[in-house]
Design a protein around this motif. Structure first.
Motif, PDB file in Angstrom:
ATOM      1  N   ASN A   1     -14.204  37.465 -28.262  1.00 41.33           N
ATOM      2  CA  ASN A   1     -14.264  36.111 -28.835  1.00 41.33           C
ATOM      3  C   ASN A   1     -12.885  35.602 -29.237  1.00 41.33           C
ATOM      4  O   ASN A   1     -12.733  34.892 -30.248  1.00 41.33           O
ATOM      5  N   PHE A   2     -11.883  35.942 -28.453  1.00 46.79           N
ATOM      6  CA  PHE A   2     -10.513  35.544 -28.772  1.00 46.79           C
ATOM      7  C   PHE A   2      -9.727  35.410 -27.477  1.00 46.79           C
ATOM      8  O   PHE A   2      -9.795  36.280 -26.611  1.00 46.79           O
TER       9      PHE A   2
ATOM     10  N   LEU B   1      -3.642  35.603 -38.015  1.00 47.35           N
ATOM     11  CA  LEU B   1      -3.798  34.173 -38.233  1.00 47.35           C
ATOM     12  C   LEU B   1      -3.645  33.418 -36.912  1.00 47.35           C
ATOM     13  O   LEU B   1      -2.780  33.737 -36.096  1.00 47.35           O
ATOM     14  N   SER B   2      -4.473  32.418 -36.711  1.00 50.77           N
ATOM     15  CA  SER B   2      -4.308  31.465 -35.613  1.00 50.77           C
ATOM     16  C   SER B   2      -4.889  30.134 -36.072  1.00 50.77           C
ATOM     17  O   SER B   2      -5.657  30.086 -37.034  1.00 50.77           O
ATOM     18  N   CYS B   3      -4.525  29.064 -35.404  1.00 49.57           N
ATOM     19  CA  CYS B   3      -4.930  27.725 -35.834  1.00 49.57           C
ATOM     20  C   CYS B   3      -6.165  27.258 -35.075  1.00 49.57           C
ATOM     21  O   CYS B   3      -6.099  27.102 -33.849  1.00 49.57           O
TER      22      CYS B   3
ATOM     23  N   ALA C   1     -11.339  30.751 -30.517  1.00 48.24           N
ATOM     24  CA  ALA C   1     -10.285  31.342 -31.342  1.00 48.24           C
ATOM     25  C   ALA C   1      -9.178  31.885 -30.449  1.00 48.24           C
ATOM     26  O   ALA C   1      -9.442  32.522 -29.428  1.00 48.24           O
ATOM     27  N   GLY C   2      -7.932  31.592 -30.822  1.00 46.59           N
ATOM     28  CA  GLY C   2      -6.786  32.078 -30.075  1.00 46.59           C
ATOM     29  C   GLY C   2      -6.270  31.130 -29.025  1.00 46.59           C
ATOM     30  O   GLY C   2      -5.153  31.313 -28.523  1.00 46.59           O
ATOM     31  N   ALA C   3      -7.052  30.086 -28.672  1.00 49.21           N
ATOM     32  CA  ALA C   3      -6.632  29.168 -27.618  1.00 49.21           C
ATOM     33  C   ALA C   3      -5.412  28.349 -28.032  1.00 49.21           C
ATOM     34  O   ALA C   3      -4.710  27.797 -27.181  1.00 49.21           O
ATOM     35  N   ASP C   4      -5.136  28.263 -29.315  1.00 46.12           N
ATOM     36  CA  ASP C   4      -3.953  27.548 -29.817  1.00 46.12           C
ATOM     37  C   ASP C   4      -2.655  28.271 -29.476  1.00 46.12           C
ATOM     38  O   ASP C   4      -1.590  27.659 -29.406  1.00 46.12           O
ATOM     39  N   ILE C   5      -2.712  29.590 -29.308  1.00 51.28           N
ATOM     40  CA  ILE C   5      -1.560  30.467 -29.069  1.00 51.28           C
ATOM     41  C   ILE C   5      -0.549  30.362 -30.220  1.00 51.28           C
ATOM     42  O   ILE C   5       0.652  30.580 -30.045  1.00 51.28           O
ATOM     43  N   HIS C   6      -1.029  30.021 -31.407  1.00 49.61           N
ATOM     44  CA  HIS C   6      -0.212  30.056 -32.624  1.00 49.61           C
ATOM     45  C   HIS C   6      -0.613  31.318 -33.393  1.00 49.61           C
ATOM     46  O   HIS C   6      -1.403  31.254 -34.324  1.00 49.61           O
ATOM     47  N   TYR C   7      -0.074  32.453 -32.994  1.00 46.44           N
ATOM     48  CA  TYR C   7      -0.467  33.721 -33.608  1.00 46.44           C
ATOM     49  C   TYR C   7       0.561  34.119 -34.661  1.00 46.44           C
ATOM     50  O   TYR C   7       1.764  33.962 -34.446  1.00 46.44           O
ATOM     51  N   ALA C   8       0.084  34.662 -35.786  1.00 47.49           N
ATOM     52  CA  ALA C   8       1.026  35.014 -36.856  1.00 47.49           C
ATOM     53  C   ALA C   8       0.360  35.892 -37.905  1.00 47.49           C
ATOM     54  O   ALA C   8      -0.869  36.071 -37.916  1.00 47.49           O
ATOM     55  N   GLY C   9       1.205  36.434 -38.799  1.00 45.69           N
ATOM     56  CA  GLY C   9       0.751  36.980 -40.064  1.00 45.69           C
ATOM     57  C   GLY C   9       0.163  38.366 -40.075  1.00 45.69           C
ATOM     58  O   GLY C   9      -0.363  38.802 -41.096  1.00 45.69           O
TER      59      GLY C   9
END
Length: 526
Positions: free
Chosen positions: A102-103, A312-314, A455-463
């Motif tokens: 789911n990511f 974290l992702s947006c 989830a994860g489709a933003d490719i803004h991964y962090a934290g």
């Protein structure tokens, strides 16, 4: 025993090159390793719409000699269907032993990393957001300035988002908008007071794209080829910085997919595949800049930490707006990335950031599958409709995600994606309020076009390995140094202590620059 290098940097994306510059300038012997993939392929040489009409060999850059685009029909982004970007995204998960549930897990083995195919959106974190960072705000302020001036940013000198983005003093002039965006912005200026009262603000997008020449890179000429690759170098890519770093005699670059970190005789070893060989290279310090997912796998395995950590992702969504006043107008070539951006306040503590883009640089095939019509009739409809449409996206803060990662006994990284319970309702509210706001601008959201992403489709991964004043296992200190692994530093998104709705690339680069400066002057290297 003396290490082979003072510093080894794993990854040549925006974080890696940003950390490298101060270290190389200080005379440190620096090795940078990456997966070695080199983005390649045909690039359009004419304005997009002209090439679509007249270029007899457009299939080379639209489909690819190996029919790449046809095999990527299920890709989440049109960028992943572009033949010139094939090497940017390929083989990353397999090479880094990453699997997900789911990511959407995306990374890059290419020289320059994902910056070869990004949206170029940039922003500074606010003073309140930077309070989470275990360093002086002045350190990041200086680093933001250095990075912005190096990569080139375009945007206005003043509008309703100047304070939000915080980049105007370092920006080149904005790139010209197309007629649709000009129309929306003129309507916004007339309705500003009422729209601001609803929490909606609009302004020019701030993007890492040149409007004026900088060094060997040329300013944007609005040919509309942003998706397929800019032959002028107007769009920033870390591969440009990598080429600049190679001019230093104390900088070295090598192809190597790092599989593990080991402690050696008073130094660190990176181990992995370099072509068909397995190599081991030593360094006094290791900087992990392989992208949040790959960095996290390497760090958790080196720490022998098998407990789950948060990723974290947006949460994100996309939508299509139609301006009926332009229905049936001819399509005109224009800039293909963000032209206008909006900020929508849902609550005092939750803001939404999004941008709108022209459709003139996208093939009709990217839209036809979303129409409740047969493909033949859908194409006819879109030929008339797309000239009056823009596409948009939006991002919510990363604390509304609920993703977790862990490593198993084999060293593989497992990602389980999800969202906080309130996220779905917040996205629904954002869509409803945007529909009303844009209607005042003469732009109407097409029915059923508002589409939340996985989830994860933003490719803004962090934290995953956040910086803290007093870190514990699984966290990092003010220089990104992993607690329990002296000499191993995290300089990419994994080290960020929070993820706002803003694009985080510029902050990653500023933080990596800051850490590089600290290591260059404040720590002894072999």
């Amino acid at each position: 025993m003396t290490a082979d290098f003072d510093v080894i940097i794993v990854g040549s994306g925006p974080a890696g090159v940003s950390a490298a510059f101060p270290l190389v300038a200080a005379g440190k012997k620096v090795l940078m390793v990456d997966g070695g993939n080199s983005p390649a392929g045909e690039l359009p040489r004419q304005p997009f719409l002209a090439a679509r009409e007249y270029d007899q060999e457009q299939w080379k850059w639209m489909i690819g000699s190996d029919l790449h685009a046809l095999g990527m029909h299920d890709a989440i982004s049109p960028k992943m269907r572009v033949p010139a970007h094939a090497k940017v995204f390929s083989e990353f998960n397999a090479a880094n032993y990453i699997n997900s549930e789911n990511f959407v897990a995306i990374g890059s083995l290419a020289q320059g990393g994902l910056s070869n195919a990004w949206g170029c959106g940039v922003a500074r974190f606010s003073s309140a957001e930077l309070e989470e960072f275990p360093c002086l705000p002045s350190e990041l302020e200086n680093a933001y300035r250095l990075v912005a001036q190096r990569i080139g940013i375009s945007g206005p000198k003043a509008d309703d988002l100047s304070d939000y983005f915080g980049l105007d003093s370092w920006s080149q002039p904005p790139i010209a908008m197309d007629a649709l965006h000009e129309h929306m912005y003129s309507r916004y200026e007339k309705h500003r007071q009422s729209l601001n009262g609803t929490g909606f603000r609009l302004g020019r997008s701030r993007i890492a794209v040149l409007s004026q020449d900088l060094g060997r890179r040329q300013g944007c000429n609005n040919q509309g080829n942003c998706l397929y690759g800019c032959d002028r170098g107007a769009l920033y890519s870390a591969s440009t910085d990598l080429a600049a770093l190679k001019l230093f005699p104390n900088f070295y670059h090598q192809t190597m997919v790092v599989d593990a970190l080991r402690q050696g005789d008073g130094h660190w070893l990176i181990e992995g595949a370099a072509g068909k060989q397995v190599k081991s290279i030593s360094g006094s310090r290791i900087l992990l800049a392989a992208g949040t997912l790959a960095t996290t796998r390497l760090a958790l395995n080196a720490l022998q930490l098998q407990q789950s950590v948060r990723l974290l992702s947006c949460p994100t969504a996309a939508f299509v707006l139609c301006l009926p006043s332009s229905f049936g107008a001819a399509r005109h070539t224009g800039f293909g990335l963000g032209q206008l951006s909006f900020v929508l306040s849902l609550r005092d503590d939750i803001h939404v950031l999004g941008s709108t883009f022209a459709t003139s640089g996208l093939p009709i095939s990217e839209f036809v599958n979303y129409l409740p019509l047969r493909r033949r009739y859908g194409v006819d409809l879109l030929k008339a409709l797309l000239s009056s449409c823009v596409v948009g996206n939006l991002f919510l803060p990363g604390n509304l995600s609920d993703n977790h990662v862990s490593v198993d006994g084999t060293g593989a990284l497992h990602i389980k994606g999800g969202f906080k319970e309130e996220t779905g309702e917040l996205l629904k509210t954002a869509g409803s309020r945007l529909r009303k706001a844009y209607a005042q601008l003469g732009a109407y959201m097409l029915p059923m076009s508002f589409t939340p992403a996985k989830a994860g489709a933003d490719i803004h991964y962090a934290g995953t390995l956040p910086m803290r004043i007093n870190p514990v296992p699984g966290e990092t200190g003010s220089t990104g140094e992993l607690f329990g692994l002296a000499g191993v530093h995290v300089v990419d998104g994994a080290a960020l202590p929070l993820l706002s709705e803003k694009s985080h690339t510029l902050t990653i680069m500023a933080n990596a620059t800051r850490i590089g400066e600290r290591l260059a002057v404040g720590y002894h290297c072999a």
